[in-house]
Design an enzyme around this catalytic site. Structure first.
Site, PDB file in Angstrom:
ATOM      1  N   VAL A 160       5.155   7.898  12.398  1.00  0.00           N
ATOM      2  CA  VAL A 160       4.254   8.384  13.420  1.00  0.00           C
ATOM      3  C   VAL A 160       3.390   9.471  12.856  1.00  0.00           C
ATOM      4  CG1 VAL A 160       3.972   9.643  15.539  1.00  0.00           C
ATOM      5  CG2 VAL A 160       6.162   8.205  15.242  1.00  0.00           C
ATOM      6  N   LYS A 219       7.236   1.859  11.790  1.00  0.00           N
ATOM      7  CA  LYS A 219       7.387   2.361  13.347  1.00  0.00           C
ATOM      8  C   LYS A 219       8.075   1.026  14.089  1.00  0.00           C
ATOM      9  CE  LYS A 219       3.493   1.741  12.508  1.00  0.00           C
ATOM     10  NZ  LYS A 219       2.302   1.828  11.850  1.00  0.00           N
ATOM     11  N   ILE A 258       0.719  13.198   8.839  1.00  0.00           N
ATOM     12  CA  ILE A 258       1.008  14.479   9.759  1.00  0.00           C
ATOM     13  C   ILE A 258       2.434  14.574   9.810  1.00  0.00           C
ATOM     14  CG2 ILE A 258       0.230  15.681  11.703  1.00  0.00           C
ATOM     15  CD1 ILE A 258      -1.958  13.231  12.186  1.00  0.00           C
ATOM     16  N   THR A 293       0.746  -1.108   0.046  1.00  0.00           N
ATOM     17  CA  THR A 293      -0.140   0.047   0.097  1.00  0.00           C
ATOM     18  C   THR A 293       0.821   1.337  -0.048  1.00  0.00           C
ATOM     19  OG1 THR A 293      -1.515  -1.391   1.145  1.00  0.00           O
ATOM     20  CG2 THR A 293      -2.000   1.109   1.163  1.00  0.00           C
ATOM     21  N   LYS A 303       4.744   4.301  18.550  1.00  0.00           N
ATOM     22  CA  LYS A 303       4.897   5.812  18.100  1.00  0.00           C
ATOM     23  C   LYS A 303       5.135   6.830  19.164  1.00  0.00           C
ATOM     24  CE  LYS A 303       1.471   4.840  14.458  1.00  0.00           C
ATOM     25  NZ  LYS A 303       0.136   4.771  13.936  1.00  0.00           N
TER      26      LYS A 303
HETATM   27  N1  HSE Z   1      -2.554   0.773  11.558  1.00  0.00           N
HETATM   28  C1  HSE Z   1      -1.983   2.137  11.778  1.00  0.00           C
HETATM   29  C2  HSE Z   1      -3.082   2.877  12.367  1.00  0.00           C
HETATM   30  C3  HSE Z   1      -1.345   2.383  10.536  1.00  0.00           C
HETATM   31  O1  HSE Z   1      -4.116   2.518  12.170  1.00  0.00           O
HETATM   32  O2  HSE Z   1      -2.808   3.971  12.483  1.00  0.00           O
HETATM   33  C4  HSE Z   1      -0.523   3.702  10.427  1.00  0.00           C
HETATM   34  O3  HSE Z   1       0.483   3.633  11.270  1.00  0.00           O
END
Ligand code: HSE
Length: 404
Positions: free
Chosen positions: A127, A100, A131, A11, A200
């Site tokens: 993270v 991450k 953004i 993706t 994160k």
């Molecule tokens: N699975 C993560 C989320 C993807 O839903 O934020 C982005 O790090």
């Protein structure tokens, strides 16, 4: 011309290729020269796709090609991403990653190799998805002592909680929908049990302190214990429940950090952060509060952050940009050192049970029609005190921390 290789055409990786093509003129203008995709490393072939003629299956082609200056890692996981990224840095190539897990587990070592090799290890997309949050911490806020970082850092769980809150969905249905939309990690446990948020907030804390943070030191609780009944109480109290990752940097060099569902009221700045969006509040000692908001997951938003790293690396192709952290370990206080108010649900009726809660100094009891239970919110107290005062408390159904 700068040549880029993408490792992992899933993706995010395919999103990076798309951005390099769609925005090639903007990128070339900002870098000062063309940035071209030379290789895509993947186990699969992609016949008919725009990268069909760039696909390779052998990592050493990328590693050994001196024309490749920047490598994008969007494979996820630790193996083979860790050995591949390490080999790229050792070969004098810049790396931009969205991973991450890799940054939280091996960031200290990879940052050190990048410094020694005069290249960059960038991870803006790791993270907050699209953004900008890593770069603001080491560029815009570099003159600040960061006092607090609190954020909704996981799009999947925020999507689930929003569906439960606003539309009354059951947890499982909301999770399935998040997976269908491509937000959730392959293993949903990483999202719903808070592990993704934990990594994160560990990365953000390390960025803020300049020291290594072991994510395993951070208390982590996910959202699987949050139910529709909790949301019915929250609604009646003018509140909602969000999964927070938070760290406070005290004067005493001790960091208080946690991941947990937190009840917040409608005036809280993170209350309006809904669906797959993330929101991160950063408080600096001179600046005060700032907030960063946007798409926390998804193909093009996350790829956009990777593209920004590619541009930054391309603009500093012969130099390491000082950022990140060193190998000194940051101490993290135990969860018991944090202070909250507590939403508690008690079996029975208030007139029978409130007496047993007096030491918690509860606010007015809230009831739900047809339920033989009630809820109160306590005074602020240390988690250690709350645990002591409620140990063995008769009728306690559950509690959720409330941000003061
Ligand atoms: N699975 C993560 C989320 C993807 O839903 O934020 C982005 O790090």
């Amino acid at each position: 011309m700068i040549n880029v290789a993408i490792m992992g055409y899933g993706t995010i990786g395919s999103g990076v290729a798309e951005i390099l093509e769609t925005n090639k003129e903007i990128i070339a203008k900002n870098v000062g020269q063309e940035v071209a995709l030379k290789y895509v490393l993947d186990l699969r072939d992609f016949p008919g796709s725009p990268v069909e003629d760039k696909v390779v299956h052998d990592f050493s082609i990328i590693e050994k090609d001196p024309e490749v200056q920047i490598v994008v890692e969007t494979m996820g996981g630790l193996n083979p991403s860790y050995p591949f990224v390490k080999a790229c840095l050792l070969a004098g190539k810049h790396v931009a990653t969205s991973n991450k897990a890799l940054v939280a587990a091996y960031g200290t070592e990879l940052l050190q190799i990048a410094r020694e090799k005069e290249v960059n290890f960038f991870f803006e997309a790791s993270v907050g998805g699209g953004i900008p949050i890593i770069r603001p911490l080491y560029r815009c806020l570099m003159g600040e002592k960061i006092l607090n970082i609190t954020g909704i850092l996981n799009g999947t769980t925020n999507f689930i909680l929003t569906k439960m809150d606003k539309e009354g969905w059951a947890f499982d249905a909301a999770l399935k929908e998040a997976q269908r939309l491509g937000y959730a990690e392959r293993n949903p446990e990483a999202d719903v049990e808070g592990h993704d948020t934990c990594r994160k907030i560990a990365i953000l804390t390390a960025m803020a302190t300049g020291k290594e943070v072991n994510y395993e030191d951070i208390y982590t609780e996910g959202i699987t214990g949050i139910s529709d009944v909790d949301f019915r109480y929250a609604d009646k109290m003018g509140m909602s429940v969000k999964l927070f990752g938070s760290s406070s940097m005290g004067e005493d060099n001790l960091v208080k950090a946690y991941v947990a569902p937190i009840m917040i009221d409608r005036n809280h700045p993170l209350y309006m952060v809904s669906d797959v969006y993330n929101g991160i509040m950063v408080t600096g000692n001179m600046l005060g509060e700032t907030m960063y908001y946007g798409s926390g997951a998804g193909k093009l938003p996350t790829a956009s952050a990777v593209a920004a790293d590619i541009i930054d690396a391309a603009k500093h192709v012969n130099r390491n940009v000082p950022m990140g952290w060193n190998s000194e370990r940051q101490a993290i206080a135990p969860m018991e050192a944090n202070e909250f108010r507590y939403f508690i649900r008690m079996a029975g009726q208030p007139e029978e049970r409130l007496g047993s809660l007096m030491e918690l100094d509860p606010e007015e009891a809230v009831t739900l029609e047809g339920m033989d239970e009630f809820a109160v919110v306590t005074r602020p107290m240390l988690e250690a005190d709350f645990k002591e005062l409620t140990a063995g408390l008769d009728g306690l159904i559950k509690f959720i921390r409330v941000e003061q």
